[in-house]
Design an enzyme around this catalytic site. Structure first.
Site, PDB file in Angstrom:
ATOM      1  N   LYS C  76      38.970 -14.935 -16.819  1.00 31.85           N
ATOM      2  CA  LYS C  76      38.865 -13.509 -17.169  1.00 31.85           C
ATOM      3  C   LYS C  76      38.679 -12.662 -15.910  1.00 31.85           C
ATOM      4  O   LYS C  76      38.051 -13.109 -14.939  1.00 31.85           O
ATOM      5  CB  LYS C  76      37.671 -13.352 -18.105  1.00 31.85           C
ATOM      6  CG  LYS C  76      37.423 -11.967 -18.666  1.00 31.85           C
ATOM      7  CD  LYS C  76      36.301 -12.046 -19.727  1.00 31.85           C
ATOM      8  CE  LYS C  76      35.965 -10.649 -20.253  1.00 31.85           C
ATOM      9  NZ  LYS C  76      34.923 -10.700 -21.296  1.00 31.85           N
ATOM     10  N   SER C 151      35.642  -8.479 -25.702  1.00 32.74           N
ATOM     11  CA  SER C 151      36.354  -7.968 -24.562  1.00 32.74           C
ATOM     12  C   SER C 151      37.320  -8.975 -23.951  1.00 32.74           C
ATOM     13  O   SER C 151      38.176  -8.598 -23.158  1.00 32.74           O
ATOM     14  CB  SER C 151      35.368  -7.507 -23.502  1.00 32.74           C
ATOM     15  OG  SER C 151      34.548  -8.558 -23.110  1.00 32.74           O
ATOM     16  N   SER C 175      32.044 -11.282 -27.245  1.00 29.06           N
ATOM     17  CA  SER C 175      33.339 -11.139 -26.580  1.00 29.06           C
ATOM     18  C   SER C 175      34.175 -12.382 -26.391  1.00 29.06           C
ATOM     19  O   SER C 175      35.296 -12.281 -25.902  1.00 29.06           O
ATOM     20  CB  SER C 175      33.135 -10.488 -25.205  1.00 29.06           C
ATOM     21  OG  SER C 175      32.622  -9.195 -25.393  1.00 29.06           O
TER      22      SER C 175
END
Lengths: 95, 509, 476
Positions: C76, C151, C175
């Protein structure tokens, strides 16, 4: 919690943010809505409850007093938006 | 002193006319008021590495060479507490008789400034590591007083921002960012600029004795902010306090306090309210001025630091730190007075620096003439060190050799003047020879044997019978001449005390 | 036919020399290109991944390969990798090159995993739909008009669309789990402090964790086992030893399972998700486990508690983005104050600014006690309730999300509605306990549904084992 534009200005200054008129209005509305929603917590009785200040299950995580590796001078300044060969540079505070 | 009749100078300030009296405000008016001062002192700790990162704390290197990603606050970085810094903070607390907090958490103090890389300082807010305590001070007239402490806590230093005249930008160097600090906060117990000065002297002494800080205000390892207010004598409530910053020496702290005292009294007497504000001290004019930038009182939004686990001070840890504590200035001061019988003045001078005190202690372990030892330390030793700006650790004469020299004098083997003027200088140059060896090679050993001196005295008197008669008829001043003759006959080796004794005996009979 | 759908497949293929790491990487690179419109990847490390692959192939040949040889991982855009750019999906970090690698990532590299690129996400981890990214939104491969969740939307889609074997995301309030549910994957949030946060761009320090997306339990457990554990750089990381999760997946006990009444009866809960959850609970009863309903009257307070505390921590964590040392600096600034204000106002997106403002407010002197301290107290109550419940029961079962993947723009004008997407995931974040989201069927529109299991702190092994068992159950 009703937020007024003055509060938005004060908080924005503390956070070093700025908003135009429209932005400030929207922020005022959003903050009012969200803070109202957050105020539900007042429905809970928390008398005698200690605030939780750490989520770590460890204590005394300490470092011996020894020098570690430094960043080389070049690497340290590498990401600086403005710099010279020695220093980071920022605009002066103008009064 | 009385009031001075001087034409007042009118200076318009914010539309209000204020009468500015050129001369000092009268002592009578001053006496109505009491000065109330609290001092916040920051001391840079002498650890090898920084408070929360392993960067070096060395002073004076090229800019931005002592930093890591943590110091720069790079995304994804985390702090880690320096064990030694915690111990140093505890030592200071123990030295000041504070309560040591057993469970310590850290807090974030949030504000924006270019030399604060994370946009917050990791400090302690609630639950400082040391609570309470006191610092004993001695005033110029000898009175002793105790200044109470509110707290001592750990935090990190900021970097350096340089605003130079020719530059369009501010230059930032992060070498200093993260260096460990302790903040020592006193209660508002200080009542005069002298007390403030004495307090700072004591703090400096303490941190140097503990070897946790070199206590140098001019170099910035010790910094001081003052909170100053005034109130009518006898009043219970405190007046509005004003914070004064930017004093870079003990003397300037003193001057700033004196100036503030007068400034605040003037305003109060003129019926103007004191504004609680931060003022900066100007060393050239000796005055304070409000900081022009319109700063709302900064809201630091303290909250517990989530990136650090709590630091628990166990009984064992505390005990081991206690054991490693050196003798403190106050302890040694008392010891020198009580055990060595020295006057307060001597004890004060000798405990001024830890190294001198320790040298002296060693000296006193070797001889018992403590007063002589004290005189030598305060006299010849100190002047030598001062002249060459040397530290006692570089003093070429060891306590052992100095002790031998003092013993030689006490045993009568050399005279004081021979010792101080002939032997001592050689000891300074030659680190090996003992005082005895020097005395012998320089032919300075006195003759103290009465049996040996008596014949010399007898022969002098025999050779000067006319003068003897004059002496006996009242010319006592001739003693000096006889002494001179005896010293000549003994090639300067006769112990003057013994010679005097024998001369007196023989002359008076 | 999709290849390399599990690490087991990859390892078997490698063993019989049917493939090598270079081929594996090329396969994924091809997929990434074909599916580029999904916008999962921000940057693809094409050359370095192939270089790494060549090196790992050599190590395999000489029998010196690490335990993750052959695995290809995406990370990420908030996990830093030395000498690579990282933005936290924000304009304010455009051009930022990291000077070190996150511990979690380094441990995987040390076992010969290949990092193929960095993945899109909501700015600084703030969001539940991956619509708040400077890199643009990410599309859910199950239905490209819908969000993948957030997210860690990019991390989810990367595994969903087979662009890599496994991906790393971060889970602060859901997330990883919520996008896992929206994309039909396994997603874990480990116990807070189980995995070092060194190198994780901070959002809310006492909530942030690094999580894993995978298609199956075993891959997830293996990566966790290697990533987790004490780290000298993180003062909050747990020093407890890490069990070998991948070897402890066997499950044949009878256990006690609780489900929270208020979750099942929540008016926000989509009908099919409710049915799905109830049916799994029935199934478990049939299999002989004790399944009991428990009341959790504090459920509705968990989200506000979460938002007060995370916005507060975030407002402080994001103060370092000031244009002084790195990242974006506004070209319009003329003095220090305007530099700060313009840099931050131009550099941060709307949602981030909103959370900074809220966080600054609840920490401000006049309101600290009313909001922040209050939330800290309620946090203690929620944590204690959850831990006590998990002492009595082995697991708590609940839906992962109230709805399946929603359409783009659905919550754009209503921040609170967006926050409510995290209704079921925040409890584990507030309490610090580990939680696993598993795929549990689809709704009538073919959108994936997730089921969530919570276990007590540091019981990831029990969680994975039960998860493995549950996945088998739902397949039969």
């Amino acid at each position: 919690m009703k937020i007024d534009l003055n509060t938005v200005k004060k908080i924005a200054h503390l956070a070093r943010l700025e908003f135009d008129e429209e932005g400030a209005e929207k922020m005022m509305k959003d903050m009012t809505q969200i803070l109202d929603w957050e105020e539900q917590l007042n429905e809970i009785n928390t008398e005698g409850v200690e605030p939780l200040t750490t989520m770590s299950s460890e204590v005394n995580v300490l470092r011996a007093d020894k020098m570690g590796e430094h960043l080389s001078h070049e690497r340290a300044l590498q990401n600086a938006p403005q710099k010279d060969s020695d220093y980071f540079r920022v605009p002066k505070v103008l009064e | 002193m009385g009031s001075n009749l001087v034409l007042p100078e009118f200076e318009p300030i914010f539309g209000i006319l204020v009468v500015k009296i050129e001369e000092m405000i009268s002592a009578e008016i001053k006496n109505k008021y009491e000065l109330v001062v609290g001092l916040e002192v920051h001391a840079q700790l002498l650890t090898q590495s920084k408070m929360y990162t392993a960067d070096s704390t060395e002073f004076g290197n090229l800019p931005n060479t002592q930093i890591s990603v943590i110091t720069l606050g790079h995304p994804g970085t985390l702090p880690k507490v320096n064990r030694k810094a915690v111990e140093y903070a505890i030592k200071m607390g123990l030295a000041c008789n504070s309560n040591i907090t057993r469970t310590n958490i850290f807090a974030r103090k949030n504000y924006f400034y270019p030399d604060l890389p994370k946009g917050y300082q990791i400090t302690q807010d609630k639950g400082p590591i040391c609570v309470g305590g006191e610092v004993p001070i001695t005033l110029p007239d000898g009175t002793q007083k105790s200044i109470a402490l509110t707290r001592i806590h750990m935090e990190e230093d900021a970097g350096k921002s340089m605003h130079l005249a020719g530059e369009v930008d501010t230059l930032v160097d992060f070498n200093r960012a993260g260096v460990p600090l302790i903040e020592i906060v006193s209660e508002p117990d200080i009542r005069s600029s002298d007390e403030a000065y004495a307090y700072l002297v004591e703090i400096k002494k303490l941190v140097r004795y503990l070897e946790i800080c070199d206590g140098n205000m001019e170099e910035g390892s010790l910094r001081c902010d003052a909170n100053i207010s005034v109130r009518l004598r006898g009043a219970k409530e405190y007046g509005k306090k004003v914070e004064v910053k930017n004093m870079n020496s003990f003397r300037n702290v003193s001057r700033a306090i004196e100036h503030e005292f007068e400034r605040q009294i003037e305003l109060i007497e003129a019926g103007i309210e004191i504004i609680s504000e931060t003022r900066t001290f100007d060393a050239t004019t000796g005055t304070t001025s409000g900081m022009r930038t319109k700063e709302d009182l900064n809201d630091y939004r303290y909250f517990p630091e989530p990136d650090l686990s709590p630091v628990i001070v166990s009984e064992e840890w505390l005990a081991s730190i206690q054991e490693s504590m050196p003798a403190l200035p106050r302890e040694l001061y008392n010891k020198f007075i009580r055990e060595y019988g020295l006057p307060e003045y001597d004890a004060g001078v000798l405990t001024d620096s830890k190294e001198i005190a320790l040298y002296f202690e060693e000296l006193c372990g070797l001889i018992h003439n403590y007063k002589a030892a004290s005189n030598w330390m305060m006299g010849p030793v100190k002047s030598y060190l001062n002249e060459l700006t040397l530290h006692i650790s570089d003093f070429p004469i060891s306590p052992r050799r100095l002790a031998e020299l003092i013993e030689l004098i006490d045993e009568g083997k050399v005279s004081f003047s021979a010792a101080s003027q002939k032997i001592y200088p050689i000891l300074l140059e030659d680190k090996v020879k003992t005082p005895l060896e020097i005395a012998q090679s320089q032919n300075l050993i006195q003759e103290s044997n009465e049996e040996s001196i008596k014949p010399l005295v007898e022969s002098v008197l025999a050779e000067n019978s006319a003068k003897v008669a004059e002496y006996r008829s009242g010319k006592k001043g001739l003693m000096g001449m006889f002494m001179g003759q005896v010293m000549k006959k003994s090639q300067g080796k006769a112990d003057p005390k013994v010679a005097t004794k024998i001369l007196t005996e023989l002359l008076e009979n | 036919m999709e290849k390399f759908l599990s690490f087991d497949d990859i390892q078997k293929s490698l063993e019989i020399r049917e493939t090598d790491c270079k081929a594996i990487v090329n396969y994924y690179l091809q997929n990434i290109q074909t599916k580029a419109h999904l916008n999962a990847f921000v940057e693809v490390y094409k050359e370095s991944a192939l270089e790494q692959a060549a090196k790992v192939d050599e190590k395999i040949a000489s029998g010196k390969a690490g335990r993750l040889a052959g695995m290809v991982i995406g990370i990420k855009d908030v996990l830093v990798y030395k000498d690579h750019e990282f933005n936290a999906s924000s304009k304010i970090l455009k051009g930022f090159i990291s000077q070190f690698t996150a511990t979690a990532v380094q441990r995987l590299i040390d076992e010969d995993a290949i990092i193929i690129g960095r993945l899109n996400c909501d700015e600084f981890g703030m969001g539940s739909s991956n619509e708040n990214s400077v890199h643009g939104k990410v599309l859910n491969a199950a239905d490209e008009s819908r969000v993948p969740g957030g997210s860690s939307g990019g991390s989810a889609v990367a595994v969903q669309a087979n662009l890599c074997t496994v991906s790393l995301g971060t889970d602060t309030g859901g997330s990883v789990r919520q996008p896992a549910a929206f994309t039909g994957l396994v997603g874990i949030k480990p116990t807070y402090s189980r995995v070092s946060r060194w190198g994780l761009i901070a959002y809310a320090s006492s909530f942030d964790t690094i999580g894993i997306f995978s298609r199956n339990i075993r891959d997830n457990a293996l990566v966790m086992e290697i990533m987790a554990g004490p780290d000298n750089f993180d003062s909050t990381a747990s020093r407890k030893p890490v069990p070998k999760y991948s070897e402890l997946l066997h499950f044949d006990k009878r256990v006690k399972i609780a489900y929270l009444k208020e979750t099942i009866e929540s008016p926000a809960l989509q009908k099919e998700i409710k049915e799905n959850t109830l049916s799994i609970l029935e199934r478990l009863k049939e299999e002989g486990h004790e399944v009991e309903e428990v009341e959790f009257p504090l459920l509705k307070y968990v989200l506000p508690t979460y938002y007060i505390l995370t916005t507060a921590e975030a407002s402080s964590n994001l103060s370092r983005y000031d244009g002084v040392k790195y990242g974006f600096r506004s070209p319009n600034a003329h003095n220090l104050e305007s530099m700060y204000k313009m840099t931050r106002s131009e550099g941060f997106g709307e949602e981030v600014k909103r959370r900074i403002m809220l966080g600054t407010f609840v920490l401000s002197a006049s309101y600290y006690d009313a909001y922040f301290t209050k939330a800290q107290k309620v946090r203690r109550l929620i944590k204690e309730f959850t831990e006590n419940l998990l002492n009595k029961y082995d697991y708590i079962l609940l839906p992962t999300t109230p709805s399946t993947a929603f359409k783009f723009g659905e919550h754009s004008n209503d921040p609170v509605a967006m926050y409510l997407e995290d209704l079921f995931t925040v409890q584990a974040s507030v309490s610090g306990v580990p939680a696993l989201s598993l795929p549990n069927g689809k709704d009538q529109q073919g959108l994936p549904i997730g089921i969530q299991v919570m276990a007590n702190s540091f019981k990831e092994a029990e969680l994975y084992a039960f998860g493995s068992y549950l996945m088998e159950l739902s397949n039969n």
